[in-house]
Design a protein around this motif. Sequence first.
Motif, PDB file in Angstrom:
ATOM      1  N   LEU A  16       0.828  -1.208   0.000  1.00  6.56           N
ATOM      2  CA  LEU A  16       0.000   0.000   0.000  1.00  6.56           C
ATOM      3  C   LEU A  16       0.863   1.259   0.000  1.00  6.56           C
ATOM      4  O   LEU A  16       0.564   2.237  -0.686  1.00  6.56           O
ATOM      5  CB  LEU A  16      -0.925   0.003   1.218  1.00  6.56           C
ATOM      6  N   SER A  17       1.960   1.228   0.771  1.00  8.03           N
ATOM      7  CA  SER A  17       2.827   2.407   0.883  1.00  8.03           C
ATOM      8  C   SER A  17       3.550   2.720  -0.416  1.00  8.03           C
ATOM      9  O   SER A  17       3.930   3.861  -0.663  1.00  8.03           O
ATOM     10  CB  SER A  17       3.847   2.204   2.010  1.00  8.03           C
ATOM     11  N   GLU A  18       3.750   1.696  -1.256  1.00 11.54           N
ATOM     12  CA  GLU A  18       4.380   1.932  -2.566  1.00 11.54           C
ATOM     13  C   GLU A  18       3.455   2.725  -3.483  1.00 11.54           C
ATOM     14  O   GLU A  18       3.902   3.485  -4.338  1.00 11.54           O
ATOM     15  CB  GLU A  18       4.719   0.589  -3.235  1.00 11.54           C
ATOM     16  N   GLU A  19       2.149   2.537  -3.296  1.00 10.82           N
ATOM     17  CA  GLU A  19       1.165   3.154  -4.187  1.00 10.82           C
ATOM     18  C   GLU A  19       0.589   4.449  -3.623  1.00 10.82           C
ATOM     19  O   GLU A  19       0.318   5.396  -4.347  1.00 10.82           O
ATOM     20  CB  GLU A  19       0.024   2.157  -4.439  1.00 10.82           C
ATOM     21  N   PHE A  20       0.345   4.478  -2.300  1.00  7.41           N
ATOM     22  CA  PHE A  20      -0.296   5.623  -1.661  1.00  7.41           C
ATOM     23  C   PHE A  20       0.559   6.112  -0.492  1.00  7.41           C
ATOM     24  O   PHE A  20       1.359   5.361   0.058  1.00  7.41           O
ATOM     25  CB  PHE A  20      -1.684   5.247  -1.116  1.00  7.41           C
ATOM     26  N   GLU A  21       0.324   7.369  -0.125  1.00 13.33           N
ATOM     27  CA  GLU A  21       1.001   7.894   1.058  1.00 13.33           C
ATOM     28  C   GLU A  21       0.186   7.482   2.277  1.00 13.33           C
ATOM     29  O   GLU A  21      -0.960   7.910   2.447  1.00 13.33           O
ATOM     30  CB  GLU A  21       1.111   9.424   0.972  1.00 13.33           C
ATOM     31  N   MET A  22       0.772   6.627   3.118  1.00  9.28           N
ATOM     32  CA  MET A  22       0.021   6.022   4.210  1.00  9.28           C
ATOM     33  C   MET A  22       0.532   6.502   5.571  1.00  9.28           C
ATOM     34  O   MET A  22       1.693   6.872   5.720  1.00  9.28           O
ATOM     35  CB  MET A  22       0.155   4.491   4.174  1.00  9.28           C
ATOM     36  N   LYS A  23      -0.364   6.436   6.548  1.00  8.60           N
ATOM     37  CA  LYS A  23       0.030   6.663   7.939  1.00  8.60           C
ATOM     38  C   LYS A  23      -0.271   5.391   8.713  1.00  8.60           C
ATOM     39  O   LYS A  23      -1.420   4.954   8.785  1.00  8.60           O
ATOM     40  CB  LYS A  23      -0.744   7.847   8.534  1.00  8.60           C
ATOM     41  N   ASP A  24       0.767   4.770   9.240  1.00  6.29           N
ATOM     42  CA  ASP A  24       0.612   3.527   9.994  1.00  6.29           C
ATOM     43  C   ASP A  24       0.201   3.860  11.425  1.00  6.29           C
ATOM     44  O   ASP A  24       0.950   4.481  12.167  1.00  6.29           O
ATOM     45  CB  ASP A  24       1.944   2.766   9.982  1.00  6.29           C
ATOM     46  N   LEU A  25      -1.010   3.430  11.817  1.00  2.79           N
ATOM     47  CA  LEU A  25      -1.534   3.741  13.148  1.00  2.79           C
ATOM     48  C   LEU A  25      -1.307   2.606  14.143  1.00  2.79           C
ATOM     49  O   LEU A  25      -1.771   2.663  15.279  1.00  2.79           O
ATOM     50  CB  LEU A  25      -3.031   4.073  13.065  1.00  2.79           C
ATOM     51  N   GLY A  26      -0.633   1.541  13.697  1.00  4.86           N
ATOM     52  CA  GLY A  26      -0.317   0.428  14.593  1.00  4.86           C
ATOM     53  C   GLY A  26      -1.550  -0.391  14.956  1.00  4.86           C
ATOM     54  O   GLY A  26      -2.531  -0.425  14.210  1.00  4.86           O
ATOM     55  N   PRO A  27      -1.534  -1.049  16.128  1.00  8.01           N
ATOM     56  CA  PRO A  27      -2.701  -1.844  16.565  1.00  8.01           C
ATOM     57  C   PRO A  27      -3.957  -0.978  16.583  1.00  8.01           C
ATOM     58  O   PRO A  27      -3.915   0.171  17.028  1.00  8.01           O
ATOM     59  CB  PRO A  27      -2.315  -2.306  17.973  1.00  8.01           C
ATOM     60  N   ALA A  28      -5.074  -1.530  16.106  1.00  9.53           N
ATOM     61  CA  ALA A  28      -6.314  -0.753  15.989  1.00  9.53           C
ATOM     62  C   ALA A  28      -6.804  -0.294  17.354  1.00  9.53           C
ATOM     63  O   ALA A  28      -6.936  -1.097  18.284  1.00  9.53           O
ATOM     64  CB  ALA A  28      -7.391  -1.588  15.305  1.00  9.53           C
ATOM     65  N   LYS A  29      -7.051   1.008  17.470  1.00  4.52           N
ATOM     66  CA  LYS A  29      -7.518   1.592  18.740  1.00  4.52           C
ATOM     67  C   LYS A  29      -8.893   2.238  18.595  1.00  4.52           C
ATOM     68  O   LYS A  29      -9.681   2.247  19.519  1.00  4.52           O
ATOM     69  CB  LYS A  29      -6.540   2.680  19.205  1.00  4.52           C
ATOM     70  N   LYS A  30      -9.177   2.802  17.425  1.00  4.74           N
ATOM     71  CA  LYS A  30     -10.426   3.553  17.255  1.00  4.74           C
ATOM     72  C   LYS A  30     -10.838   3.537  15.789  1.00  4.74           C
ATOM     73  O   LYS A  30     -10.008   3.713  14.907  1.00  4.74           O
ATOM     74  CB  LYS A  30     -10.206   4.992  17.725  1.00  4.74           C
ATOM     75  N   ILE A  31     -12.131   3.329  15.545  1.00  5.68           N
ATOM     76  CA  ILE A  31     -12.643   3.368  14.167  1.00  5.68           C
ATOM     77  C   ILE A  31     -14.036   3.991  14.184  1.00  5.68           C
ATOM     78  O   ILE A  31     -14.901   3.565  14.955  1.00  5.68           O
ATOM     79  CB  ILE A  31     -12.650   1.956  13.512  1.00  5.68           C
ATOM     80  N   LEU A  32     -14.239   5.027  13.408  1.00  4.86           N
ATOM     81  CA  LEU A  32     -15.540   5.705  13.281  1.00  4.86           C
ATOM     82  C   LEU A  32     -16.129   6.113  14.631  1.00  4.86           C
ATOM     83  O   LEU A  32     -17.324   5.953  14.878  1.00  4.86           O
ATOM     84  CB  LEU A  32     -16.539   4.800  12.545  1.00  4.86           C
TER      85      LEU A  32
END
Length: 377
Positions: free
Chosen positions: A197-213
């Motif tokens: 994904l990082s090769e194609e898009f500029e990503m931010k790695d948030l690590g282990p999932a903590k919060k969604i929506l």
Amino acid sequence: MKSLHKNKTWDLVKLPKGKKTIRCKWVFKKKEGTLEAEEPRYKARLVAKGYNQIPGVDFTDVFSPVVKHSSIRALLGIVAMHDLELEQLDVKTAFLHGELVEDIYMQQLESFTVLEKEDYVCLLKKSLYGLKQSPRQWYKRFDSFMTSHDFKRSSFDSCVYFKKNSDGSFVYLLLYVDDMLIAAKDKGEIRKVKAQLSEEFEMKDLGPAKKILGMEILRDRKTSKLYLSQKGLSSALSLQPDDEIEYMSHVPYSSTVGSLMYSMVCSRPDLSYVVSAVSRYMANPSKEHWKAVQWILRYLRGTIDVCLQFGRAEDGTIGYVDDDFAGDLDRRRSLTGYVFTIGGCAISWKATLQTTVALSTTEAEYMAITEACKEAI
């Protein structure tokens, strides 16, 4: 501006005859950190004033799917049952990755007009926030990327992707606009997907999932438990002290019910029936209806810590369905109610009036079970 230039978002050109430009503006936002100790981030976003776009000229299709809440909960159930790794990613300036097919001309940016080219305009090559087609173009680009990397798209939810490994395990990816959840048995598999994904898009790695929506994900690996909570939202919905009751009486009924509805949709199946009841009177609520909403808010205040708990039970998927024959006194429609669980925890639920009047309890039961069967599939 660095992101926009790096992405080659536009070319500066002379405006062709007969063409019109759309305007743009900067939108500034302070984004709170997901953790208490995390510093807030200050974001500047360039937004095109897409309300000036002309249908059929500046855009055609605009629909873009997002992952269903029930799919998120189903994944969390699978993660807890099989002790999978669960990590989160965020795409930086997601909408800037979509390719445009229409010719759209935009005025130059405030405070960033190019010297000696003041009369030039921006011919957009990539989509921008605010354009009608931006969400769709971003989804199409992302979908194309995922399918080209051997991921299959679920036929039941267009934002659920999965890939089977040689050892029989799966890698799952869920997409909600620019937020992603990735789950796999092995952290190495997740790292591999992140690298792609990082090769194609500029990503931010948030690590282990903590919060969604707006939902907090809490995990206790020792006891194989995973919790989905909305403490923040629930406390925000609580009633104010008595001296502010007068102020509360002026809160719009529909927006308050809308907030309750979001809480119910995310993590509170216990609110399904009451939210269904109070939402029927959006157009013309009375004082009694407002009192009912206040009772729900009081209930929420007393149950802030209530959350969904996923564990390692091997129950698989189980569904329950029932109906309330002619329970709606205004139009005599029946109510359908269902809930589905994975490992004993609710992942999908509904309490809603049936669309037509049932002539018998049997007919009402058939309509209810039909809705539940569709959800089961």
